[in-house]
Design a protein around this motif. Sequence first.
Motif, PDB file in Angstrom:
ATOM      1  N   LEU A 305       1.931   5.542  15.641  1.00 19.64           N
ATOM      2  CA  LEU A 305       2.799   6.674  15.325  1.00 19.64           C
ATOM      3  C   LEU A 305       1.996   7.971  15.349  1.00 19.64           C
ATOM      4  N   PRO A 306       2.669   9.127  15.405  1.00 15.60           N
ATOM      5  CA  PRO A 306       1.965  10.403  15.264  1.00 15.60           C
ATOM      6  C   PRO A 306       1.290  10.498  13.897  1.00 15.60           C
ATOM      7  N   GLU A 307       0.370  11.449  13.772  1.00 10.14           N
ATOM      8  CA  GLU A 307      -0.338  11.609  12.492  1.00 10.14           C
ATOM      9  C   GLU A 307       0.615  11.986  11.369  1.00 10.14           C
ATOM     10  N   ARG A 308       1.689  12.685  11.700  1.00  7.99           N
ATOM     11  CA  ARG A 308       2.692  13.044  10.706  1.00  7.99           C
ATOM     12  C   ARG A 308       4.043  12.486  11.150  1.00  7.99           C
ATOM     13  N   PRO A 309       4.290  11.201  10.923  1.00 16.51           N
ATOM     14  CA  PRO A 309       5.527  10.584  11.407  1.00 16.51           C
ATOM     15  C   PRO A 309       6.768  11.140  10.727  1.00 16.51           C
ATOM     16  N   SER A 310       7.853  11.180  11.479  1.00 15.92           N
ATOM     17  CA  SER A 310       9.133  11.634  10.961  1.00 15.92           C
ATOM     18  C   SER A 310       9.786  10.535  10.120  1.00 15.92           C
ATOM     19  N   LEU A 311      10.901  10.875   9.481  1.00 15.71           N
ATOM     20  CA  LEU A 311      11.639   9.885   8.702  1.00 15.71           C
ATOM     21  C   LEU A 311      12.059   8.718   9.592  1.00 15.71           C
ATOM     22  N   ALA A 312      12.595   9.007  10.779  1.00 19.48           N
ATOM     23  CA  ALA A 312      13.025   7.938  11.678  1.00 19.48           C
ATOM     24  C   ALA A 312      11.847   7.065  12.098  1.00 19.48           C
ATOM     25  N   GLU A 313      10.683   7.667  12.336  1.00 23.46           N
ATOM     26  CA  GLU A 313       9.511   6.888  12.727  1.00 23.46           C
ATOM     27  C   GLU A 313       9.016   6.011  11.581  1.00 23.46           C
ATOM     28  N   LEU A 314       9.067   6.523  10.365  1.00 22.14           N
ATOM     29  CA  LEU A 314       8.694   5.702   9.210  1.00 22.14           C
ATOM     30  C   LEU A 314       9.664   4.531   9.054  1.00 22.14           C
ATOM     31  N   GLU A 315      10.926   4.786   9.314  1.00 24.01           N
ATOM     32  CA  GLU A 315      11.924   3.716   9.192  1.00 24.01           C
ATOM     33  C   GLU A 315      11.750   2.654  10.279  1.00 24.01           C
ATOM     34  N   SER A 316      11.085   3.000  11.384  1.00 25.00           N
ATOM     35  CA  SER A 316      10.894   2.048  12.481  1.00 25.00           C
ATOM     36  C   SER A 316       9.769   1.052  12.206  1.00 25.00           C
ATOM     37  N   LEU A 317       8.951   1.315  11.189  1.00 20.42           N
ATOM     38  CA  LEU A 317       7.839   0.423  10.886  1.00 20.42           C
ATOM     39  C   LEU A 317       8.354  -0.949  10.475  1.00 20.42           C
ATOM     40  N   GLU A 318       7.686  -1.982  10.922  1.00 23.18           N
ATOM     41  CA  GLU A 318       8.114  -3.342  10.633  1.00 23.18           C
ATOM     42  C   GLU A 318       7.168  -4.029   9.655  1.00 23.18           C
ATOM     43  N   ALA A 319       5.901  -4.194  10.054  1.00 19.58           N
ATOM     44  CA  ALA A 319       4.946  -4.899   9.195  1.00 19.58           C
ATOM     45  C   ALA A 319       4.761  -4.172   7.868  1.00 19.58           C
ATOM     46  N   ILE A 320       4.635  -2.848   7.915  1.00 15.66           N
ATOM     47  CA  ILE A 320       4.444  -2.078   6.679  1.00 15.66           C
ATOM     48  C   ILE A 320       5.668  -2.219   5.782  1.00 15.66           C
ATOM     49  N   ASP A 321       6.850  -2.247   6.378  1.00 16.60           N
ATOM     50  CA  ASP A 321       8.073  -2.418   5.595  1.00 16.60           C
ATOM     51  C   ASP A 321       8.085  -3.790   4.921  1.00 16.60           C
ATOM     52  N   TRP A 322       7.691  -4.838   5.660  1.00 18.82           N
ATOM     53  CA  TRP A 322       7.668  -6.172   5.056  1.00 18.82           C
ATOM     54  C   TRP A 322       6.659  -6.234   3.911  1.00 18.82           C
ATOM     55  N   VAL A 323       5.485  -5.626   4.090  1.00 19.20           N
ATOM     56  CA  VAL A 323       4.470  -5.629   3.035  1.00 19.20           C
ATOM     57  C   VAL A 323       4.986  -4.873   1.813  1.00 19.20           C
ATOM     58  N   MET A 324       5.653  -3.743   2.030  1.00 17.46           N
ATOM     59  CA  MET A 324       6.210  -2.984   0.912  1.00 17.46           C
ATOM     60  C   MET A 324       7.224  -3.837   0.147  1.00 17.46           C
ATOM     61  N   LYS A 325       8.107  -4.506   0.865  1.00 20.24           N
ATOM     62  CA  LYS A 325       9.113  -5.334   0.197  1.00 20.24           C
ATOM     63  C   LYS A 325       8.468  -6.501  -0.544  1.00 20.24           C
ATOM     64  N   GLU A 326       7.419  -7.071   0.040  1.00 21.10           N
ATOM     65  CA  GLU A 326       6.727  -8.165  -0.634  1.00 21.10           C
ATOM     66  C   GLU A 326       6.011  -7.667  -1.890  1.00 21.10           C
ATOM     67  N   ALA A 327       5.453  -6.464  -1.835  1.00 21.31           N
ATOM     68  CA  ALA A 327       4.830  -5.879  -3.027  1.00 21.31           C
ATOM     69  C   ALA A 327       5.870  -5.640  -4.113  1.00 21.31           C
ATOM     70  N   LEU A 328       7.038  -5.132  -3.730  1.00 22.46           N
ATOM     71  CA  LEU A 328       8.111  -4.907  -4.699  1.00 22.46           C
ATOM     72  C   LEU A 328       8.617  -6.223  -5.289  1.00 22.46           C
ATOM     73  N   ARG A 329       8.546  -7.281  -4.495  1.00 26.10           N
ATOM     74  CA  ARG A 329       8.962  -8.595  -5.005  1.00 26.10           C
ATOM     75  C   ARG A 329       7.956  -9.132  -6.012  1.00 26.10           C
ATOM     76  N   LEU A 330       6.669  -9.100  -5.650  1.00 23.13           N
ATOM     77  CA  LEU A 330       5.644  -9.686  -6.499  1.00 23.13           C
ATOM     78  C   LEU A 330       5.364  -8.858  -7.744  1.00 23.13           C
ATOM     79  N   ARG A 331       5.544  -7.545  -7.646  1.00 23.63           N
ATOM     80  CA  ARG A 331       5.269  -6.687  -8.800  1.00 23.63           C
ATOM     81  C   ARG A 331       6.295  -5.557  -8.831  1.00 23.63           C
ATOM     82  N   ALA A 332       7.467  -5.892  -9.314  1.00 23.78           N
ATOM     83  CA  ALA A 332       8.539  -4.892  -9.386  1.00 23.78           C
ATOM     84  C   ALA A 332       8.123  -3.758 -10.311  1.00 23.78           C
TER      85      ALA A 332
END
Length: 462
Positions: A305-332
């Motif tokens: 991604l660009p150095e300053r990704p847009s909202l849409a570009e952040l929403e396109s992330l896959e692995a980072i999104d899964w890690v975030m959700k897993e972190a929220l699951r393990l430590r809400a």
Amino acid sequence: MTQTTSRPGTTASAGSPTPSRPLAEVLPQDRGKPVLGRALEYAKDPLAMFQRQWDHYGPVSPILMLGQRWVFLLGPEACEAALTNRDKAFVNGPAWTEVIGPFFQRGLMLLDFEEHHMHRRIMQQAFTRDRLEGYVERMHPAIEQGLRRWRPLPRFEAYPALKTLTLDIAAEIFMGGAEHTPPSEMAAINKAFIDCVQSAAAIVRYPLPGTRWKRAIKGRRVLEDFLRSYLPDRRATETSDMLSQLCHIETEDGERFTDDDVINHMVFLMMAAHDTSTITVSTMLELLGKHPEWQERCRTEALALPERPSLAELESLEAIDWVMKEALRLRAPVPVMVRRTIKDTVVCGVEIPADTFCSVGPQFSHVMPEYWTDPMRFDPERFSPERREDKSHRYAWEPFGGGVHKCLGMHFAGSEIKAIMCHLLRGWTWSVDPGYVAPLNNHSLPFPSDGQPIDLLRRTRA
């Protein structure tokens, strides 16, 4: 993976009034200490206590806490019943006030029914898509400036550094940078937020010298004075920061916030925006430090991604999104949510009397083997389209709550967390001992006593 939607002795649909049975009596072996009840046990290991309650009583379990009988609502069905609140038996305000006292008074989470609906209707205009896009643009300079203060160290204390970073971001987004505030005052503001948040775990709930309650009362005054000092300018001129927006937005019917409304919502929003984000980013740092293969996978994604990704570009992330959700699951970040009944109700076939304090436990739902494969293992791909274990029950994964009180800022929080992670992954690499467990980091206190050390190195960019 074995999936279940009910437990023996419960009704097929949460909240169904028939058949029902009275709330169980607390067993003698579960009474805990005099006066304190099970409070110390909860502070030591909440998940272990949740499991014991589930084993002894099922999804609706009585418990003695600080001289009162509470009810724990455990498992997705019981949580759904309380959070969707179809018969309007549960209220937030009296329950959260019991836990966090006057320190976040009249924040959106503490309002109920028509008043909550009116305030939420006004506030949701501050979280529209176009405003979120603007917030993301303003996040990047604040993140870059904050990370310039980080230093490569073998035991870099990540948690306090992230706490400062997320407060800086909140100051930029919510207050236009608080541009004339010196660092020493921002440090005092950060401490005030921490003192207010830690009041929830206070055993002594009276302002005696040296107590958490006393520090929280002082912290609330500091926050109010700080915000009121900016209020006249933001009322006079509309700008893009959240404080100004809350001063000026109104509904089609002309509903607007008073000055007190603005202050109360700002205190709560800034706490939520930087405290919960800090917990999630620090959890992601710990998990990615223990699992370098996932750190590299996420880094590859961030570098694309660009150095300053847009909202849409952040929403396109896959692995980072899964890690975030897993972190929220393990430590809400909010492992329990509290409610109080204002009339008799039935949850999972169990009668709960009026005027009962209830603790809704999403963290327990997040680790139940009935819904998750090997639930204590770090496994982000459980959120992949092929698996979607979070869909085993609509409330199996509920870090943002549900119903009318579902977190209004969850999309803002997700974009902030992903933006921070993109900058960290592009500029830094880190490792964490696989056996590391943060002291006191057990969901009852928001600050690990060792500062969460990581081995931090600056990346050499090609």
